[in-house]
Write a protein that holds these residues in place. Structure first.
Motif, short mmCIF file in Angstrom:
data_model
loop_
_atom_site.label_atom_id
_atom_site.label_comp_id
_atom_site.label_asym_id
_atom_site.label_seq_id
_atom_site.Cartn_x
_atom_site.Cartn_y
_atom_site.Cartn_z
N VAL A 31 0.86 -1.18 0.00
CA VAL A 31 0.00 0.00 0.00
C VAL A 31 0.90 1.23 0.00
O VAL A 31 2.09 1.14 0.33
CB VAL A 31 -0.94 0.04 1.23
CG1 VAL A 31 -1.93 -1.11 1.20
CG2 VAL A 31 -0.13 0.04 2.52
N VAL A 32 0.34 2.36 -0.37
CA VAL A 32 1.10 3.61 -0.33
C VAL A 32 1.18 4.07 1.12
O VAL A 32 0.16 4.26 1.79
CB VAL A 32 0.44 4.70 -1.20
CG1 VAL A 32 1.16 6.04 -1.00
CG2 VAL A 32 0.47 4.30 -2.67
N ARG A 33 2.40 4.25 1.60
CA ARG A 33 2.60 4.74 2.96
C ARG A 33 2.59 6.27 2.99
O ARG A 33 1.99 6.89 3.85
CB ARG A 33 3.93 4.21 3.50
CG ARG A 33 4.26 4.64 4.92
CD ARG A 33 5.59 4.02 5.35
NE ARG A 33 5.96 4.40 6.70
CZ ARG A 33 7.08 4.02 7.29
NH1 ARG A 33 7.93 3.24 6.63
NH2 ARG A 33 7.36 4.40 8.52
N GLU A 34 3.26 6.87 2.02
CA GLU A 34 3.28 8.33 1.91
C GLU A 34 3.69 8.71 0.50
O GLU A 34 4.50 8.02 -0.13
CB GLU A 34 4.26 8.94 2.91
CG GLU A 34 4.30 10.46 2.90
CD GLU A 34 5.29 11.05 3.88
OE1 GLU A 34 5.34 12.28 4.01
OE2 GLU A 34 6.03 10.27 4.51
N ILE A 35 3.11 9.78 0.00
CA ILE A 35 3.48 10.28 -1.32
C ILE A 35 3.66 11.79 -1.25
O ILE A 35 2.88 12.49 -0.60
CB ILE A 35 2.43 9.89 -2.38
CG1 ILE A 35 2.91 10.26 -3.78
CG2 ILE A 35 1.08 10.50 -2.08
CD1 ILE A 35 2.08 9.63 -4.89
N GLN A 36 4.73 12.29 -1.87
CA GLN A 36 5.01 13.72 -1.89
C GLN A 36 4.72 14.26 -3.28
O GLN A 36 5.04 13.62 -4.29
CB GLN A 36 6.47 13.98 -1.52
CG GLN A 36 6.84 13.50 -0.12
CD GLN A 36 8.32 13.66 0.17
OE1 GLN A 36 9.03 14.42 -0.49
NE2 GLN A 36 8.81 12.93 1.17
N TRP A 37 4.12 15.47 -3.31
CA TRP A 37 3.70 16.07 -4.57
C TRP A 37 4.43 17.38 -4.80
O TRP A 37 4.71 18.12 -3.86
CB TRP A 37 2.20 16.33 -4.57
CG TRP A 37 1.36 15.11 -4.34
CD1 TRP A 37 0.97 14.60 -3.14
CD2 TRP A 37 0.83 14.24 -5.34
NE1 TRP A 37 0.22 13.46 -3.33
CE2 TRP A 37 0.12 13.22 -4.67
CE3 TRP A 37 0.88 14.23 -6.74
CZ2 TRP A 37 -0.54 12.20 -5.34
CZ3 TRP A 37 0.23 13.21 -7.41
CH2 TRP A 37 -0.48 12.21 -6.72
#
Length: 214
Positions: free
Chosen positions: A73-79
């Motif tokens: 799963v995605v734990r964290e994503i930066q944009w």
């Protein structure tokens, strides 16, 4: 629950300069974490990453260098704040027999009575809800029926009931509420003050003449 798979490449070089070079090639750097294992830096195609991020299912497969797939799963994503493109992602590997906590989107069903009949407004306060469950039981979304809500009514975390899923957080926290539309009316005193403030100051010879008459 639909599943997706993305292809990733392990990377041995790290650092901000290397990350910038990879982004110019439409690649997103990331880190793969899993309990009991060393973290693994990787690269993934930007479009492939966006496809799984925007998919309904939070659970998907990642395959490193063509090897066997791993559930994650995605734990964290930066944009990027300007382009709104992903610039870094953390993935968390999961075991299908161990419960995990994950954020699930909230989907509202219907139009509240308080909006349709009482001229109120609906406020969607929580777009995602943190839940705990087995990876295979992660819901694509959590649906809440808001059609019966009148002005002053709310639905809280305690109103969410999903089979095999435990809702985390303060159960009294509101997810959605219907409130009355506030109309600010201008008072006569305020209107008088604004009118007085709007009148131009008299200057020049006319003002001097008025002062002489006084």
């Amino acid at each position: 629950m639909a599943e997706n798979v993305i292809e990733a490449q392990r990377r041995t070089t790290t650092g901000s300069a290397e990350a910038r070079r990879t982004r110019r090639k439409d690649k997103v750097p990331g880190i793969f974490y899993q309990r009991g294992k060393a973290s693994q830096p990787f690269l993934v195609d930007s479009k492939a990453l966006l496809a799984v991020v925007h998919a309904e299912s939070a659970l998907f497969d990642v395959r490193f260098d063509g090897e066997a797939v791993q559930k994650c799963v995605v734990r964290e994503i930066q944009w990027d704040p300007i382009t709104q493109q992903p610039i870094h992602v953390d993935l968390m590997g999961v075991s299908m027999t161990e419960k995990i906590s994950v954020a699930v989107p909230v989907r509202l069903i219907g139009v509240p009575y308080g909006v349709k009949t009482e001229n109120g407004i609906m406020q969607h306060l929580m777009r995602e809800v943190e839940v705990e469950c087995l990876p295979s039981d992660i819901p694509d979304n959590i649906e809440l029926d808001v059609t019966e809500l009148k002005i002053g009514d709310s639905l809280h975390l305690s109103d969410i009931h999903v089979d095999k899923v435990k809702v985390l957080g303060d159960l009294e926290r509101p997810v959605v509420t219907v409130t009355a539309l506030r109309i600010v009316e201008e008072t006569p005193a305020a209107a008088t003050e604004e009118t007085a403030a709007a009148e131009p100051e008299v200057i020049g010879k006319k003002a001097e003449a008025e002062e002489a008459e006084e």
